[in-house]
Design a protein around this motif. Structure first.
Motif, PDB file in Angstrom:
ATOM      1  N   GLN A 147      99.980  83.304  38.488  1.00 54.37           N
ATOM      2  CA  GLN A 147     101.387  83.400  38.883  1.00 54.37           C
ATOM      3  C   GLN A 147     101.717  84.891  39.024  1.00 54.37           C
ATOM      4  OE1 GLN A 147     102.620  82.634  34.264  1.00 54.37           O
ATOM      5  NE2 GLN A 147     104.103  81.989  35.764  1.00 54.37           N
ATOM      6  N   PRO A 148     102.819  85.228  39.684  1.00 55.32           N
ATOM      7  CA  PRO A 148     103.175  86.654  39.787  1.00 55.32           C
ATOM      8  C   PRO A 148     103.445  87.245  38.406  1.00 55.32           C
ATOM      9  CG  PRO A 148     104.499  85.315  41.294  1.00 55.32           C
ATOM     10  CD  PRO A 148     103.787  84.364  40.383  1.00 55.32           C
ATOM     11  N   VAL A 149     103.126  88.515  38.232  1.00 57.17           N
ATOM     12  CA  VAL A 149     103.366  89.223  36.970  1.00 57.17           C
ATOM     13  C   VAL A 149     104.071  90.536  37.301  1.00 57.17           C
ATOM     14  CG1 VAL A 149     102.224  90.518  35.112  1.00 57.17           C
ATOM     15  CG2 VAL A 149     101.377  88.263  35.723  1.00 57.17           C
ATOM     16  N   ASP A 150     105.108  90.871  36.537  1.00 61.37           N
ATOM     17  CA  ASP A 150     105.756  92.163  36.704  1.00 61.37           C
ATOM     18  C   ASP A 150     104.955  93.188  35.903  1.00 61.37           C
ATOM     19  OD1 ASP A 150     107.327  94.364  36.941  1.00 61.37           O
ATOM     20  OD2 ASP A 150     109.135  93.469  36.064  1.00 61.37           O
ATOM     21  N   VAL A 151     104.045  93.860  36.571  1.00 57.75           N
ATOM     22  CA  VAL A 151     103.139  94.780  35.861  1.00 57.75           C
ATOM     23  C   VAL A 151     103.908  95.951  35.236  1.00 57.75           C
ATOM     24  CG1 VAL A 151     101.051  94.198  37.165  1.00 57.75           C
ATOM     25  CG2 VAL A 151     102.512  96.054  37.960  1.00 57.75           C
ATOM     26  N   ASN A 152     105.116  96.220  35.732  1.00 59.37           N
ATOM     27  CA  ASN A 152     105.901  97.328  35.172  1.00 59.37           C
ATOM     28  C   ASN A 152     106.261  97.119  33.706  1.00 59.37           C
ATOM     29  OD1 ASN A 152     106.210  99.001  37.562  1.00 59.37           O
ATOM     30  ND2 ASN A 152     107.367  97.264  38.360  1.00 59.37           N
ATOM     31  N   LYS A 153     106.207  95.862  33.263  1.00 61.44           N
ATOM     32  CA  LYS A 153     106.556  95.583  31.871  1.00 61.44           C
ATOM     33  C   LYS A 153     105.415  95.929  30.910  1.00 61.44           C
ATOM     34  CE  LYS A 153     109.745  91.719  32.655  1.00 61.44           C
ATOM     35  NZ  LYS A 153     109.768  90.242  32.676  1.00 61.44           N
ATOM     36  N   TYR A 154     104.258  96.244  31.454  1.00 57.71           N
ATOM     37  CA  TYR A 154     103.079  96.438  30.617  1.00 57.71           C
ATOM     38  C   TYR A 154     102.563  97.876  30.706  1.00 57.71           C
ATOM     39  CZ  TYR A 154     103.042  91.346  30.734  1.00 57.71           C
ATOM     40  OH  TYR A 154     103.396  90.017  30.630  1.00 57.71           O
ATOM     41  N   GLY A 155     102.021  98.343  29.581  1.00 58.59           N
ATOM     42  CA  GLY A 155     101.341  99.630  29.607  1.00 58.59           C
ATOM     43  C   GLY A 155      99.924  99.446  30.083  1.00 58.59           C
ATOM     44  N   LEU A 156      99.317  98.350  29.667  1.00 55.30           N
ATOM     45  CA  LEU A 156      97.937  98.062  30.046  1.00 55.30           C
ATOM     46  C   LEU A 156      97.699  96.552  30.064  1.00 55.30           C
ATOM     47  CD1 LEU A 156      94.770  99.927  28.778  1.00 55.30           C
ATOM     48  CD2 LEU A 156      94.759  97.454  28.912  1.00 55.30           C
ATOM     49  N   ILE A 157      97.042  96.119  31.109  1.00 59.61           N
ATOM     50  CA  ILE A 157      96.647  94.711  31.228  1.00 59.61           C
ATOM     51  C   ILE A 157      95.131  94.702  31.374  1.00 59.61           C
ATOM     52  CG2 ILE A 157      96.682  92.693  32.781  1.00 59.61           C
ATOM     53  CD1 ILE A 157      99.556  93.610  33.626  1.00 59.61           C
ATOM     54  N   TYR A 158      94.459  93.839  30.616  1.00 60.98           N
ATOM     55  CA  TYR A 158      93.013  93.698  30.855  1.00 60.98           C
ATOM     56  C   TYR A 158      92.668  92.227  30.964  1.00 60.98           C
ATOM     57  CZ  TYR A 158      92.358  92.818  25.760  1.00 60.98           C
ATOM     58  OH  TYR A 158      92.407  92.325  24.481  1.00 60.98           O
ATOM     59  N   ALA A 159      91.641  91.937  31.737  1.00 60.63           N
ATOM     60  CA  ALA A 159      91.251  90.544  31.945  1.00 60.63           C
ATOM     61  C   ALA A 159      89.787  90.441  32.331  1.00 60.63           C
ATOM     62  CB  ALA A 159      92.122  89.915  33.037  1.00 60.63           C
TER      63      ALA A 159
END
Ligand SMILES: *Cc1c(COP(=O)(O)O)cnc(C)c1O
Length: 279
Positions: free
Chosen positions: A99-111
């Motif tokens: 689904q769409p994610v607002d990446v601005n809310k995160y400092g770092l995303i990993y997957a």
């Protein structure tokens, strides 16, 4: 890599424990500094996501870590915790691109790629540029996000095949599915099929608090271990493979990642209805 690169200010990090992967991340982080459990739903066998009021967050922490979708327990953060000025770090291995994610809310995303993106072997990291800074002095060069960023992720020879397949999957989402908004519609419909059946069923039950349900992993039980085993065995024979739940939860788990078509979920629901009738 997260603690080695980010736990470099106050040396503190807050981990919210909502399942096995967040707990493992927390245990690793403790090797590098003052990692604290900001909340844990272990007592409830990880059947829900804590509310904002339940989080004990330290304002001087270097980051707050969450596992966005708890693969084994079938829960998902259906809200983004407010961490103030403290960067939010999220393991999105089992929900990225669902689904769409607002990446601005995160400092770092990993997957890790292996659930929704590509074969195992490649991990995607999305990091806020200002968080790329000097890691702990002993951090291997390879484990420095700065090294990866400065070398277009090709400091060494990366897993080319996985990256190639990831490219194809991204194109598929963009060009054939029609983007993440469309992907989300499909995934919502798939999950709704399964959960609405579970809610009506007199045999199967989903143990997760409804507002915390995962769209990617639906767990269910009959309440009887022998009947669960019978279901898994008959399901396997009918072609529904890997439906057995993780050993720490028991029961069943249907992982309905992006690659699972709606038709597959519909067939599973039919099969479950038939099993219910016969048992
Ligand atoms: C699958 C998964 C991982 C990584 O699992 P491995 O298969 O052991 O590489 C990490 N976090 C989450 C949320 C996962 O679903």
């Amino acid at each position: 890599m997260v603690p080695m690169n980010l736990m470099t200010g106050s040396g503190k990090a807050d981990y919210i424990l909502t399942g096995q992967f967040s707990t493992k991340a927390y245990q690793e982080a403790k090797k590098y500094g003052d990692a604290a459990a900001a909340a844990s739903t272990k007592e409830a066998n990880f059947t829900y996501i804590p509310a904002q009021e339940e989080l004990v967050l330290r304002p001087d922490a270097d980051y707050v870590h969450i596992c966005e979708n708890n693969t084994i327990y079938g829960t998902k953060w259906n809200y983004t915790p407010d961490t103030g000025d403290v960067p939010l770090v999220a393991d999105m291995s089992s929900c990225i691109l669902s689904q769409p994610v607002d990446v601005n809310k995160y400092g770092l995303i990993y997957a890790g790629a292996q659930k929704n993106m590509a074969p195992a072997g490649v991990t995607v990291v999305i990091i806020r540029k200002d968080l790329i800074k000097e890691p702990m002095p002993f951090a291997p060069t390879m484990f420095n996000y700065g090294t990866m960023a400065a070398n277009d992720s090709m400091y060494n020879t990366p897993p080319c095949w996985c990256i190639y397949v990831l490219g194809l999957v991204l194109k598929w989402i963009q060009e054939e599915v029609g983007g993440l908004e469309e992907m989300e519609k499909i995934n919502k419909a798939k999950a709704a099929l399964l959960y609405s059946f579970l809610d009506e069923s007199k045999l199967f039950k989903n143990p997760v608090r409804p507002d915390c349900r995962s769209m990617m992993n639906a767990t269910f039980v009959t309440g009887d271990a022998d009947l669960d085993a019978k279901f898994c065995s008959e399901a396997g024979k009918a072609g529904f493979v890997s439906i057995k739940g993780h050993r720490s939860v028991g029961g069943m788990r249907a992982s309905i990642y992006n690659a699972m078509p709606t038709e597959g979920v519909a067939k599973l629901v039919d099969f479950m209805a038939e099993f219910e009738k016969n048992n």
